[in-house]
Design a protein around this motif. Structure first.
Motif, PDB file in Angstrom:
ATOM      1  N   THR A 190       0.811  -1.220   0.000  1.00 23.44           N
ATOM      2  CA  THR A 190       0.000   0.000   0.000  1.00 23.44           C
ATOM      3  C   THR A 190       0.852   1.282   0.000  1.00 23.44           C
ATOM      4  O   THR A 190       0.489   2.246  -0.664  1.00 23.44           O
ATOM      5  CB  THR A 190      -0.997   0.028   1.188  1.00 23.44           C
ATOM      6  OG1 THR A 190      -0.271  -0.129   2.406  1.00 23.44           O
ATOM      7  CG2 THR A 190      -2.032  -1.059   1.073  1.00 23.44           C
ATOM      8  N   SER A 191       1.973   1.260   0.708  1.00 26.33           N
ATOM      9  CA  SER A 191       2.840   2.453   0.746  1.00 26.33           C
ATOM     10  C   SER A 191       3.312   2.832  -0.646  1.00 26.33           C
ATOM     11  O   SER A 191       3.355   4.017  -0.992  1.00 26.33           O
ATOM     12  CB  SER A 191       4.061   2.215   1.627  1.00 26.33           C
ATOM     13  OG  SER A 191       3.662   1.785   2.890  1.00 26.33           O
ATOM     14  N   ASP A 192       3.692   1.829  -1.432  1.00 26.45           N
ATOM     15  CA  ASP A 192       4.168   2.092  -2.795  1.00 26.45           C
ATOM     16  C   ASP A 192       3.066   2.729  -3.640  1.00 26.45           C
ATOM     17  O   ASP A 192       3.318   3.685  -4.363  1.00 26.45           O
ATOM     18  CB  ASP A 192       4.626   0.791  -3.472  1.00 26.45           C
ATOM     19  CG  ASP A 192       5.854   0.206  -2.798  1.00 26.45           C
ATOM     20  OD1 ASP A 192       6.628   0.994  -2.209  1.00 26.45           O
ATOM     21  OD2 ASP A 192       6.034  -1.013  -2.844  1.00 26.45           O
ATOM     22  N   ALA A 218      -3.619  10.622  -3.089  1.00 30.30           N
ATOM     23  CA  ALA A 218      -2.862   9.886  -2.062  1.00 30.30           C
ATOM     24  C   ALA A 218      -3.718   9.715  -0.806  1.00 30.30           C
ATOM     25  O   ALA A 218      -3.740   8.630  -0.207  1.00 30.30           O
ATOM     26  CB  ALA A 218      -1.569  10.631  -1.728  1.00 30.30           C
ATOM     27  N   GLU A 219      -4.438  10.768  -0.432  1.00 28.56           N
ATOM     28  CA  GLU A 219      -5.319  10.712   0.744  1.00 28.56           C
ATOM     29  C   GLU A 219      -6.436   9.683   0.526  1.00 28.56           C
ATOM     30  O   GLU A 219      -6.752   8.891   1.416  1.00 28.56           O
ATOM     31  CB  GLU A 219      -5.932  12.096   0.995  1.00 28.56           C
ATOM     32  CG  GLU A 219      -6.761  12.165   2.261  1.00 28.56           C
ATOM     33  CD  GLU A 219      -7.582  13.453   2.373  1.00 28.56           C
ATOM     34  OE1 GLU A 219      -8.142  13.911   1.346  1.00 28.56           O
ATOM     35  OE2 GLU A 219      -7.659  13.998   3.481  1.00 28.56           O
ATOM     36  N   PHE A 220      -7.001   9.698  -0.674  1.00 32.01           N
ATOM     37  CA  PHE A 220      -8.064   8.739  -0.992  1.00 32.01           C
ATOM     38  C   PHE A 220      -7.549   7.307  -0.903  1.00 32.01           C
ATOM     39  O   PHE A 220      -8.170   6.447  -0.279  1.00 32.01           O
ATOM     40  CB  PHE A 220      -8.640   9.013  -2.382  1.00 32.01           C
ATOM     41  CG  PHE A 220      -9.715   8.032  -2.778  1.00 32.01           C
ATOM     42  CD1 PHE A 220     -11.030   8.226  -2.363  1.00 32.01           C
ATOM     43  CD2 PHE A 220      -9.417   6.912  -3.538  1.00 32.01           C
ATOM     44  CE1 PHE A 220     -12.025   7.312  -2.696  1.00 32.01           C
ATOM     45  CE2 PHE A 220     -10.400   5.997  -3.894  1.00 32.01           C
ATOM     46  CZ  PHE A 220     -11.709   6.203  -3.474  1.00 32.01           C
ATOM     47  N   PHE A 221      -6.388   7.045  -1.507  1.00 32.25           N
ATOM     48  CA  PHE A 221      -5.805   5.698  -1.482  1.00 32.25           C
ATOM     49  C   PHE A 221      -5.576   5.261  -0.028  1.00 32.25           C
ATOM     50  O   PHE A 221      -5.937   4.148   0.358  1.00 32.25           O
ATOM     51  CB  PHE A 221      -4.463   5.653  -2.228  1.00 32.25           C
ATOM     52  CG  PHE A 221      -4.561   5.768  -3.730  1.00 32.25           C
ATOM     53  CD1 PHE A 221      -5.789   5.831  -4.377  1.00 32.25           C
ATOM     54  CD2 PHE A 221      -3.413   5.810  -4.505  1.00 32.25           C
ATOM     55  CE1 PHE A 221      -5.870   5.929  -5.775  1.00 32.25           C
ATOM     56  CE2 PHE A 221      -3.477   5.905  -5.892  1.00 32.25           C
ATOM     57  CZ  PHE A 221      -4.696   5.969  -6.524  1.00 32.25           C
ATOM     58  N   ALA A 222      -4.962   6.137   0.749  1.00 37.32           N
ATOM     59  CA  ALA A 222      -4.641   5.798   2.141  1.00 37.32           C
ATOM     60  C   ALA A 222      -5.912   5.443   2.918  1.00 37.32           C
ATOM     61  O   ALA A 222      -5.949   4.442   3.647  1.00 37.32           O
ATOM     62  CB  ALA A 222      -3.903   6.956   2.808  1.00 37.32           C
TER      63      ALA A 222
END
Lengths: 62, 62
Positions: free
Chosen positions: B25-27, B38-42
């Motif tokens: 997930t970090s990648d 990035a916020e949505f993915f996290a």
């Protein structure tokens, strides 16, 4: 930096999520295949809505 | 009930999110195209992680 296939897929799906209008989200949630999926949809739409609202506020530059 | 195209896309997003391992997930987040993405993915990964953890707890039947 080249995107992995996973990131490309996530990017496409994020864009799709943003395209879904607020008035359509209830229908999509109703069509979910499981309670967990419905929860995921509802939360995902909520994140998008919050981001859109934040942008509206930012544009007003209070 | 037949699924709309939007629901199909959301279903794919959910399945894709579930397929991405915690260690990856970090990648994916690093490769996002904007801070909002990035916020949505996290947050999306966080929802999935919470659901997986809830299932682990449920299976233990404390």
């Amino acid at each position: 930096m080249s995107m992995t296939l996973q990131t490309k897929k996530m990017h496409e799906l994020y864009e799709e999520c943003k395209r879904i209008g607020i008035s359509e989200t209830s229908d999509v949630i109703e069509e979910a295949q499981s309670a967990e999926e419905a929860e995921f949809f509802a939360k995902a739409f909520d994140i998008i809505l919050q981001q859109k609202q934040k942008n509206v506020v930012a544009e007003k530059r209070f």
